[in-house]
Design an enzyme around this catalytic site. Structure first.
Site, short mmCIF file in Angstrom:
data_model
loop_
_atom_site.label_atom_id
_atom_site.label_comp_id
_atom_site.label_asym_id
_atom_site.label_seq_id
_atom_site.Cartn_x
_atom_site.Cartn_y
_atom_site.Cartn_z
N GLY A 12 -14.75 -17.78 -10.26
CA GLY A 12 -14.50 -18.33 -8.93
C GLY A 12 -14.80 -17.35 -7.82
O GLY A 12 -15.39 -17.72 -6.80
N HIS A 13 -14.40 -16.10 -8.00
CA HIS A 13 -14.66 -15.10 -6.97
C HIS A 13 -16.16 -14.92 -6.76
O HIS A 13 -16.64 -14.86 -5.61
CB HIS A 13 -14.01 -13.76 -7.36
CG HIS A 13 -14.18 -12.67 -6.37
ND1 HIS A 13 -14.07 -12.85 -5.01
CD2 HIS A 13 -14.44 -11.34 -6.55
CE1 HIS A 13 -14.27 -11.70 -4.39
NE2 HIS A 13 -14.49 -10.77 -5.30
N GLY A 66 -12.04 -9.52 -10.00
CA GLY A 66 -10.79 -9.27 -9.31
C GLY A 66 -10.09 -7.98 -9.68
O GLY A 66 -9.44 -7.37 -8.84
N HIS A 131 -5.31 -3.22 14.00
CA HIS A 131 -5.93 -2.01 14.54
C HIS A 131 -5.50 -0.74 13.80
O HIS A 131 -4.35 -0.59 13.40
CB HIS A 131 -5.61 -1.87 16.03
CG HIS A 131 -4.16 -1.62 16.31
ND1 HIS A 131 -3.60 -0.36 16.30
CD2 HIS A 131 -3.14 -2.47 16.59
CE1 HIS A 131 -2.31 -0.43 16.57
NE2 HIS A 131 -2.00 -1.72 16.74
#
Length: 202
Positions: A12-13, A66, A131
């Protein structure tokens, strides 16, 4: 410029990374995968052992697996590879952000001013990195995770889906932050942390 991409990992990834590459106007030549149970909708052109033949200076490789240790092992085993960095067009990324090679930034992710993202990372769908955050190599920031400003995440750590990290927090390497956890203080000891606030479990 149209890039030629070969993806290591056809699960899937890998298929999501292929979608990103195509959305960027790049060409996926196919997948390398060692499994015998691959979705027949993808074009498998070999196994991971064939990756070296694509270290030709023209083709770019991407490790879509993953497990962070496996990603690191494969990337380190191919010193001559040119690594693809997959950034979906819908991601919002400050021009001051640095993103390492072989990293994937999924749809609708946000990475704000002066953040530094290491190599081989996954910044997953709708994740937010604020940030001055420093994200180490092979880190996975899962879907919908939220990191406030000036957060540091160590190499190989997994920040679980829907989790939240408060500002000015340091998370060490090789740590698992569970789904929905809220991190409000530094975490230095390896292990799995869950809950609100996040606590280590045995």
């Amino acid at each position: 410029m149209n890039k030629k991409v070969v993806i290591i990992g056809a699960g899937g990834h890998g298929r999501v990374v292929a979608d990103i590459a195509e959305a960027c106007g790049d060409t996926v030549l196919g997948f390398l995968d060692d499994s015998n149970t691959i979705n027949n909708k993808v074009k498998v052109i070999g196994t991971s052992a064939d990756a070296e033949k694509y270290c030709d200076g023209e083709t770019e490789l991407f490790v879509a697996i993953g497990n962070s240790k496996v990603r690191e092992k494969i990337m380190n085993s191919l010193p001559d590879a040119k690594w693809y960095t997959a950034v979906h067009p819908s991601a919002v990324i400050s021009p001051s952000v640095s993103i390492g090679e072989g990293t994937c930034v999924m749809p609708n992710a946000v990475i704000n001013n002066s953040a530094v993202i290491g190599k081989g990372c996954i910044i997953n769908t709708c994740a937010s990195v604020d940030h001055d955050d420093i994200i180490g190599d092979y880190v996975h920031i899962s879907c919908g995770a939220r990191l406030a400003g000036t957060v540091t995440v160590g190499k190989g750590t997994w920040v679980g889906i829907g989790s939240t990290v408060s500002n000015n927090i340091n998370i060490g390497p090789n740590i698992m932050i569970g789904a929905g956890a809220v991190v409000v203080k530094d975490i230095t000891e390896e292990g799995t942390y869950v809950g609100v606030p996040a606590r280590k479990i045995k």
